[in-house]
Design a protein around this motif. Structure first.
Motif, PDB file in Angstrom:
ATOM      1  N   LEU A 163      35.968   1.416  92.087  1.00  0.00           N
ATOM      2  CA  LEU A 163      36.267   1.900  93.306  1.00  0.00           C
ATOM      3  C   LEU A 163      37.199   3.043  93.406  1.00  0.00           C
ATOM      4  N   PHE A 164      37.948   3.175  92.274  1.00  0.00           N
ATOM      5  CA  PHE A 164      38.948   4.249  92.157  1.00  0.00           C
ATOM      6  C   PHE A 164      38.246   5.335  91.315  1.00  0.00           C
ATOM      7  N   GLU A 165      37.211   5.102  90.740  1.00  0.00           N
ATOM      8  CA  GLU A 165      36.419   5.876  89.674  1.00  0.00           C
ATOM      9  C   GLU A 165      35.485   6.780  90.765  1.00  0.00           C
ATOM     10  N   ALA A 166      34.833   6.071  91.898  1.00  0.00           N
ATOM     11  CA  ALA A 166      34.091   6.696  92.767  1.00  0.00           C
ATOM     12  C   ALA A 166      34.769   7.458  93.589  1.00  0.00           C
ATOM     13  N   VAL A 167      35.966   7.261  94.034  1.00  0.00           N
ATOM     14  CA  VAL A 167      36.628   7.833  94.995  1.00  0.00           C
ATOM     15  C   VAL A 167      37.378   9.068  94.267  1.00  0.00           C
ATOM     16  N   GLY A 168      38.049   8.805  93.165  1.00  0.00           N
ATOM     17  CA  GLY A 168      38.779   9.820  92.460  1.00  0.00           C
ATOM     18  C   GLY A 168      37.737  11.022  91.940  1.00  0.00           C
ATOM     19  N   SER A 169      36.423  10.484  91.653  1.00  0.00           N
ATOM     20  CA  SER A 169      35.686  11.714  91.140  1.00  0.00           C
ATOM     21  C   SER A 169      34.900  12.218  92.280  1.00  0.00           C
ATOM     22  N   ILE A 189      36.953  10.024 101.202  1.00  0.00           N
ATOM     23  CA  ILE A 189      37.709   9.120 102.346  1.00  0.00           C
ATOM     24  C   ILE A 189      38.155  10.034 103.459  1.00  0.00           C
ATOM     25  N   ALA A 190      37.754   9.691 104.547  1.00  0.00           N
ATOM     26  CA  ALA A 190      38.605  10.276 105.868  1.00  0.00           C
ATOM     27  C   ALA A 190      39.750   9.278 106.314  1.00  0.00           C
ATOM     28  N   VAL A 191      40.786   9.713 106.472  1.00  0.00           N
ATOM     29  CA  VAL A 191      41.878   8.832 106.743  1.00  0.00           C
ATOM     30  C   VAL A 191      42.576   9.234 108.016  1.00  0.00           C
ATOM     31  N   ASP A 192      42.553   8.578 109.029  1.00  0.00           N
ATOM     32  CA  ASP A 192      43.276   8.794 110.215  1.00  0.00           C
ATOM     33  C   ASP A 192      44.681   7.954 110.323  1.00  0.00           C
ATOM     34  N   THR A 193      45.913   8.575 110.747  1.00  0.00           N
ATOM     35  CA  THR A 193      46.952   7.868 110.502  1.00  0.00           C
ATOM     36  C   THR A 193      47.561   7.430 111.757  1.00  0.00           C
ATOM     37  N   TYR A 194      48.518   6.462 112.005  1.00  0.00           N
ATOM     38  CA  TYR A 194      49.041   6.282 113.293  1.00  0.00           C
ATOM     39  C   TYR A 194      50.466   5.859 112.607  1.00  0.00           C
ATOM     40  N   PRO A 195      51.514   5.869 113.256  1.00  0.00           N
ATOM     41  CA  PRO A 195      52.624   5.385 112.915  1.00  0.00           C
ATOM     42  C   PRO A 195      52.654   3.836 112.922  1.00  0.00           C
ATOM     43  N   LEU A 196      53.388   3.142 112.288  1.00  0.00           N
ATOM     44  CA  LEU A 196      53.295   1.760 112.132  1.00  0.00           C
ATOM     45  C   LEU A 196      53.977   1.414 113.583  1.00  0.00           C
ATOM     46  N   GLY A 230      45.073  10.511  90.592  1.00  0.00           N
ATOM     47  CA  GLY A 230      44.159  11.181  91.635  1.00  0.00           C
ATOM     48  C   GLY A 230      43.911  10.684  92.899  1.00  0.00           C
ATOM     49  N   VAL A 231      44.496   9.572  93.100  1.00  0.00           N
ATOM     50  CA  VAL A 231      44.259   8.663  94.273  1.00  0.00           C
ATOM     51  C   VAL A 231      45.703   8.418  95.254  1.00  0.00           C
ATOM     52  N   SER A 232      45.729   9.203  96.436  1.00  0.00           N
ATOM     53  CA  SER A 232      47.112   9.168  97.118  1.00  0.00           C
ATOM     54  C   SER A 232      47.314   7.876  97.668  1.00  0.00           C
ATOM     55  N   GLY A 236      58.557   0.854  90.226  1.00  0.00           N
ATOM     56  CA  GLY A 236      58.337   2.329  90.097  1.00  0.00           C
ATOM     57  C   GLY A 236      56.991   2.524  90.140  1.00  0.00           C
ATOM     58  N   ASP A 237      56.111   1.537  89.828  1.00  0.00           N
ATOM     59  CA  ASP A 237      54.745   1.872  89.487  1.00  0.00           C
ATOM     60  C   ASP A 237      54.049   1.908  90.791  1.00  0.00           C
ATOM     61  N   ARG A 238      53.053   2.727  91.108  1.00  0.00           N
ATOM     62  CA  ARG A 238      52.453   2.950  92.584  1.00  0.00           C
ATOM     63  C   ARG A 238      51.422   1.796  92.368  1.00  0.00           C
ATOM     64  N   VAL A 239      51.127   1.181  93.593  1.00  0.00           N
ATOM     65  CA  VAL A 239      50.216  -0.181  93.644  1.00  0.00           C
ATOM     66  C   VAL A 239      49.603   0.066  94.871  1.00  0.00           C
ATOM     67  N   ALA A 240      48.499  -1.045  94.974  1.00  0.00           N
ATOM     68  CA  ALA A 240      47.711  -1.132  96.152  1.00  0.00           C
ATOM     69  C   ALA A 240      47.339  -2.479  96.119  1.00  0.00           C
ATOM     70  N   TYR A 241      46.816  -3.201  97.282  1.00  0.00           N
ATOM     71  CA  TYR A 241      46.203  -4.586  97.265  1.00  0.00           C
ATOM     72  C   TYR A 241      45.397  -4.458  98.574  1.00  0.00           C
ATOM     73  N   ALA A 242      44.484  -5.831  98.593  1.00  0.00           N
ATOM     74  CA  ALA A 242      43.636  -6.108  99.543  1.00  0.00           C
ATOM     75  C   ALA A 242      43.884  -7.629  99.363  1.00  0.00           C
ATOM     76  N   GLY A 243      44.172  -8.306 100.707  1.00  0.00           N
ATOM     77  CA  GLY A 243      44.310  -9.776 100.659  1.00  0.00           C
ATOM     78  C   GLY A 243      45.438 -10.032 100.135  1.00  0.00           C
ATOM     79  N   GLY A 244      45.433 -11.459  99.800  1.00  0.00           N
ATOM     80  CA  GLY A 244      46.992 -12.217  99.578  1.00  0.00           C
ATOM     81  C   GLY A 244      47.172 -12.634 100.893  1.00  0.00           C
ATOM     82  N   PRO A 245      48.511 -13.231 101.027  1.00  0.00           N
ATOM     83  CA  PRO A 245      49.088 -13.752 102.087  1.00  0.00           C
ATOM     84  C   PRO A 245      49.098 -12.617 103.344  1.00  0.00           C
TER      85      PRO A 245
END
Ligand code: NAP
Length: 330
Positions: free
Chosen positions: A289-295, A300-307, A118-120, A88-97
């Protein structure tokens, strides 16, 4: 999970390397998480230039493969021995396999960080790889401070949009380049005090003017072939050339004499994964990073595309049609 009924998920898979058309939507089996791993359901997947290097075959990996190195979502199951995370935790990552281009995936749990309220999810998937890159470039590769004069190529791009805002907040003198007039305003909004449109202006001459002939302290160059060796002519003696990408193509082999000829320059060719391999460094950088963005320090400008339209997203990224971060939605 029984062997007879494996969990299936939607994914984008590459069976042979090539153009964007090799990105095919398929249903694939998701294994149960092994010790130390987590199964996550992703709600947002970050698009990165490195994804195009793997897709095209410039960077090698075993075929077939699911591309992608950045995502955000919810933990659905944990393998044995995982601590500090719960279902149930909300998580994110960069890198790994590789393997982010999927609705569900398994990943080593020590690559995951919890996402603050505070970060979507979309923003988390947009910043983990690009924002952690901006963080190490500005804080670790070269310590940018008030008054540091920096050049950042691709100032309207994903990494460039985060780095510009952050460097501006640090009090740096920010010079950014963009490849077309249409991106000048975006780069300005990204905190670049001076924006050079390289389709109209010679960036070396313009930087010489801006800095009264002194040159910049540090030049961040992710464009590669097209900006080499001109970028070296923008640096002050003993300045640092940070070559961290190759959006226009790979650099030729470099003769170290060029660093001496251009002013006893320093050169580094860093990659994010060496700056976050250590769990403590990953956590510290993600918290910053979360502090810089959350505050709201960095927006952050996000454009979305369907996968399902990942191929279109790759086409647009490589045709220089995107600005800011792009997120794929499963
Ligand atoms: N080493 C690391 O740790 C690390 C980590 C993350 C990213 N990177 C690198 O950083 C760069 C930026 O990544 P990103 O995902 O944020 O991409 P991006 O900057 O959003 O997109 C690449 C940009 O490069 C510019 N560009 C200049 N010449 C180009 C050409 N011939 N073809 C395509 N683009 C060209 C374009 O901007 P203009 O049209 O304004 O010129 C384009 O929008 C990539 O090279 C990536 O590999 C490196």
């Amino acid at each position: 999970m029984s062997e007879l009924s494996p969990l299936l998920t939607k994914a984008v898979r590459v069976r042979e390397t090539g153009g964007p058309e090799v990105l095919k939507v398929e249903e694939i089996a998701v294994p149960a998480p092994k010790p130390g791993e987590a199964l996550i359901r992703q709600t947002a997947i970050g698009l990165n230039y490195i994804d195009t290097y793997f897709r095209s075959g410039l960077y090698k990996t075993e075929l077939p493969f699911v591309p992608g190195s950045e995502g955000a979502g919810v933990v659905e199951a944990l393998g044995e021995g995982v601590t500090g995370l719960a279902v149930g935790d909300r998580v994110a990552y960069a890198g790994g396999p590789l393997g982010a281009y999927a609705e569900r995936r398994v990943i080593p749990a020590d690559r995951l960080v919890k996402v603050p309220d505070g970060v979507s999810d979309d923003v988390a998937a947009a910043i983990m790889l690009k924002g952690l890159t901006a963080h190490y470039l500005l804080f670790k590769t070269f310590p940018v401070r008030a008054g540091t004069v920096i050049l950042f190529h691709a100032a309207a791009g994903g990494v460039g949009s985060i780095a510009g805002q952050w460097a501006h907040r640090l009090g740096a003198v920010t010079i950014g380049t963009v490849g077309s007039a249409a991106k000048v305003d975006a780069a300005r909004r990204n905190g670049y005090a001076y924006v050079i449109d390289t389709s109209r202006e010679d960036f070396v001459a313009r930087i010489n003017e801006i800095t009264d002939g002194r040159g910049v302290d540090v030049a961040y160059d992710s464009i590669g072939r097209d900006t080499f060796p001109a970028t070296l002519d923008t640096l002050r003696p003993r300045g640092m050339w940070v070559t961290f990408g190759q959006s226009s193509g790979a650099l030729p082999p470099i003769d170290s004499q060029i660093l001496s000829q251009k002013g006893s320059l320093f050169m580094t060719r860093p990659t994010l994964f060496h700056y976050i391999a250590d769990r403590r460094e990953l956590e510290e950088a993600a918290a910053a990073l979360f502090e810089a963005v959350g505050s709201g320090l960095v927006e952050i400008a996000v454009d979305t595309y369907p996968l399902d339209h990942a191929a279109d997203a790759h086409r647009d990224l490589q045709a220089r049609r995107t600005t800011g971060s792009v997120v794929l939605k499963p």
